[in-house]
Write an enzyme that holds these catalytic residues in place. Structure first.
Site, PDB file in Angstrom:
ATOM      1  CE1 TYR A   1      -4.237   1.326  -0.192  1.00 18.30           C
ATOM      2  CE2 TYR A   1      -3.629   2.639   1.702  1.00 18.30           C
ATOM      3  CZ  TYR A   1      -4.488   2.362   0.676  1.00 18.30           C
ATOM      4  OH  TYR A   1      -5.621   3.134   0.508  1.00 18.30           O
TER       5      TYR A   1
ATOM      6  CE  LYS B   1      -7.126   6.287   0.448  1.00 21.72           C
ATOM      7  NZ  LYS B   1      -8.102   7.112  -0.309  1.00 21.72           N
TER       8      LYS B   1
HETATM    9  P1  NAP Z   1     -12.510   3.719  -8.382  1.00 21.79           P
HETATM   10  O1  NAP Z   1     -13.843   3.270  -8.788  1.00 21.79           O
HETATM   11  O2  NAP Z   1     -11.370   3.438  -9.303  1.00 21.79           O
HETATM   12  O3  NAP Z   1     -12.569   5.271  -8.012  1.00 21.79           O
HETATM   13  C1  NAP Z   1     -11.417   6.096  -7.922  1.00 21.79           C
HETATM   14  C2  NAP Z   1     -11.778   7.387  -8.581  1.00 21.79           C
HETATM   15  O4  NAP Z   1     -10.744   8.374  -8.465  1.00 21.79           O
HETATM   16  C3  NAP Z   1     -12.034   7.221 -10.076  1.00 21.79           C
HETATM   17  O5  NAP Z   1     -13.322   7.702 -10.393  1.00 21.79           O
HETATM   18  C4  NAP Z   1     -10.958   8.074 -10.723  1.00 21.79           C
HETATM   19  O6  NAP Z   1     -11.335   8.604 -11.963  1.00 21.79           O
HETATM   20  C5  NAP Z   1     -10.831   9.148  -9.663  1.00 21.79           C
HETATM   21  N1  NAP Z   1      -9.677  10.002  -9.904  1.00 21.79           N
HETATM   22  C6  NAP Z   1      -8.366   9.665  -9.966  1.00 21.79           C
HETATM   23  N2  NAP Z   1      -7.625  10.755 -10.256  1.00 21.79           N
HETATM   24  C7  NAP Z   1      -8.496  11.807 -10.382  1.00 21.79           C
HETATM   25  C8  NAP Z   1      -8.349  13.178 -10.670  1.00 21.79           C
HETATM   26  N3  NAP Z   1      -7.142  13.753 -10.897  1.00 21.79           N
HETATM   27  N4  NAP Z   1      -9.465  13.957 -10.710  1.00 21.79           N
HETATM   28  C9  NAP Z   1     -10.685  13.436 -10.485  1.00 21.79           C
HETATM   29  N5  NAP Z   1     -10.890  12.134 -10.213  1.00 21.79           N
HETATM   30  C10 NAP Z   1      -9.804  11.321 -10.161  1.00 21.79           C
HETATM   31  O7  NAP Z   1     -12.080   3.023  -6.992  1.00 21.79           O
HETATM   32  P2  NAP Z   1     -12.747   3.058  -5.524  1.00 21.79           P
HETATM   33  O8  NAP Z   1     -12.145   1.893  -4.829  1.00 21.79           O
HETATM   34  O9  NAP Z   1     -14.210   3.219  -5.592  1.00 21.79           O
HETATM   35  O10 NAP Z   1     -12.050   4.352  -4.898  1.00 21.79           O
HETATM   36  C11 NAP Z   1     -12.779   5.413  -4.289  1.00 21.79           C
HETATM   37  C12 NAP Z   1     -12.079   5.822  -2.992  1.00 21.79           C
HETATM   38  O11 NAP Z   1     -12.216   4.772  -2.036  1.00 21.79           O
HETATM   39  C13 NAP Z   1     -10.583   6.085  -3.136  1.00 21.79           C
HETATM   40  O12 NAP Z   1     -10.224   7.183  -2.329  1.00 21.79           O
HETATM   41  C14 NAP Z   1      -9.976   4.811  -2.553  1.00 21.79           C
HETATM   42  O13 NAP Z   1      -8.654   4.992  -2.056  1.00 21.79           O
HETATM   43  C15 NAP Z   1     -10.959   4.557  -1.436  1.00 21.79           C
HETATM   44  N6  NAP Z   1     -10.922   3.213  -0.858  1.00 21.79           N
HETATM   45  C16 NAP Z   1     -11.035   2.120  -1.655  1.00 21.79           C
HETATM   46  C17 NAP Z   1     -10.969   0.864  -1.098  1.00 21.79           C
HETATM   47  C18 NAP Z   1     -11.037  -0.358  -1.971  1.00 21.79           C
HETATM   48  O14 NAP Z   1     -10.561  -1.425  -1.531  1.00 21.79           O
HETATM   49  N7  NAP Z   1     -11.612  -0.287  -3.158  1.00 21.79           N
HETATM   50  C19 NAP Z   1     -10.810   0.701   0.295  1.00 21.79           C
HETATM   51  C20 NAP Z   1     -10.719   1.852   1.084  1.00 21.79           C
HETATM   52  C21 NAP Z   1     -10.775   3.105   0.511  1.00 21.79           C
HETATM   53  P3  NAP Z   1     -10.896   7.881 -13.355  1.00 21.79           P
HETATM   54  O15 NAP Z   1     -10.703   6.410 -13.074  1.00 21.79           O
HETATM   55  O16 NAP Z   1     -12.034   8.140 -14.241  1.00 21.79           O
HETATM   56  O17 NAP Z   1      -9.628   8.551 -13.725  1.00 21.79           O
END
Ligand code: NAP
Length: 264
Positions: free
Chosen positions: A160, A167
């Site tokens: 990570y 984070k």
């Molecule tokens: P996701 O569907 O890939 O979402 C991540 C988003 O961040 C995408 O929509 C991406 O847009 C956007 N992004 C990246 N760079 C950007 C920028 N410069 N401007 C605007 N948008 C941007 O994955 P997710 O897991 O749902 O992630 C959402 C949040 O949850 C993140 O903060 C992640 O760290 C957190 N989280 C995830 C998990 C997990 O296991 N999945 C666990 C804990 C926390 P594009 O892809 O269109 O570029």
């Protein structure tokens, strides 16, 4: 599990930032928020993604769907100006955005470059502050802001790396924002989700092992789902949580309560 129909967010308007596809955590939050009566504005990173996002906006009956690259202050200002012109003010923001170079999310943290460090911190941590600053004139009394975080902020999780550091900064930013905005009755909280199979998560080295480890050891003995996170998000976005701010709230089946774990 879908939540029962409710009116928790009726009359409220909010921004949902970070939907890429139907697996995105933000997608499920948007779905549940719309079902609870909220009017939504979806934002996405780049114009070229419009063909993917516009059908989702239609499906969720979002009244606005705008581009917003959160690494660009001018883009954030433009988004807020467009929202102001359309709505005047807003009641909530969901920030579900993170990014780091894929090759820095594997191996040890010494793989991190200076440029990769800045990029991950900028997109994954500073952007929450930047969005909040730009939204301040639009935020209603009682507004609620949430961001998404992960346990790797305060425990070492293999691979990570820099995202854990980002984070940690994001969670600290949440507390400072909560302290500054509390007197205006604006609340700021972070939701710490267990590992969920999304596009962003699949970029982390050994992610399948992370999922298997979680399922095997978390007290609830199952994976965290997007629905789990959306259910908690509704609580944080609604007046049900009106006395809660500055929190990092875990939605991970209790995984954060475990003691030292063997390396994956
Ligand atoms: P996701 O569907 O890939 O979402 C991540 C988003 O961040 C995408 O929509 C991406 O847009 C956007 N992004 C990246 N760079 C950007 C920028 N410069 N401007 C605007 N948008 C941007 O994955 P997710 O897991 O749902 O992630 C959402 C949040 O949850 C993140 O903060 C992640 O760290 C957190 N989280 C995830 C998990 C997990 O296991 N999945 C666990 C804990 C926390 P594009 O892809 O269109 O570029």
């Amino acid at each position: 599990m879908s939540l029962p129909q409710n009116t928790l967010l009726s009359g409220k308007r909010g921004l949902i930032m970070g939907i890429t596809n139907e697996r995105s955590i933000a997608y499920e939050i948007a779905k549940q928020a719309a079902a609870a009566g909220a009017e939504l504005c979806l934002t996405y990173a780049h114009e070229k993604l419009a063909p993917r996002l516009e059908p989702i906006a239609k499906e969720l009956s979002a009244s606005l769907c705008l581009t917003c690259d959160v690494s660009d202050d001018a883009a954030i200002e433009k988004t807020m100006a467009d929202v102001k012109a359309a709505w005047g003010n807003i009641d909530f923001i969901v920030h579900a955005i993170a990014f780091a170079h894929k090759d820095e999310l594997r191996g040890g943290i010494t793989n991190t470059t200076r440029e990769g460090f800045h990029l991950a911190m900028d997109v994954s941590a500073y952007s929450f502050l930047a969005v909040t600053k730009a939204a301040l004139p639009l935020l209603n009394d009682g507004a609620s802001l949430i961001t998404l975080t992960y346990l790797g902020s305060n425990k070492v999780v293999p691979n990570y790396n820099i995202m854990g550091v980002a984070k940690a900064a994001l969670e600290s930013t949440t507390r400072y924002l909560a302290a500054e905005l509390g007197p205006r009755n604006i609340r700021v909280n972070a939701l710490s989700a267990g590992p969920i199979n999304t596009l962003a998560a699949r970029g982390i080295g050994g992610f399948n092992e992370m999922l298997a480890h979680h399922e095997r050891t978390a007290p609830l003995r199952r994976l965290t789902t997007q629905e789990d996170v959306a259910g908690a998000a509704l609580y944080f976005l609604s007046p049900l949580s009106q006395g809660v701010t500055g929190e990092v709230h875990y939605i991970d089946g209790g995984a954060n309560t475990l003691g030292p774990t063997p390396a994956l």
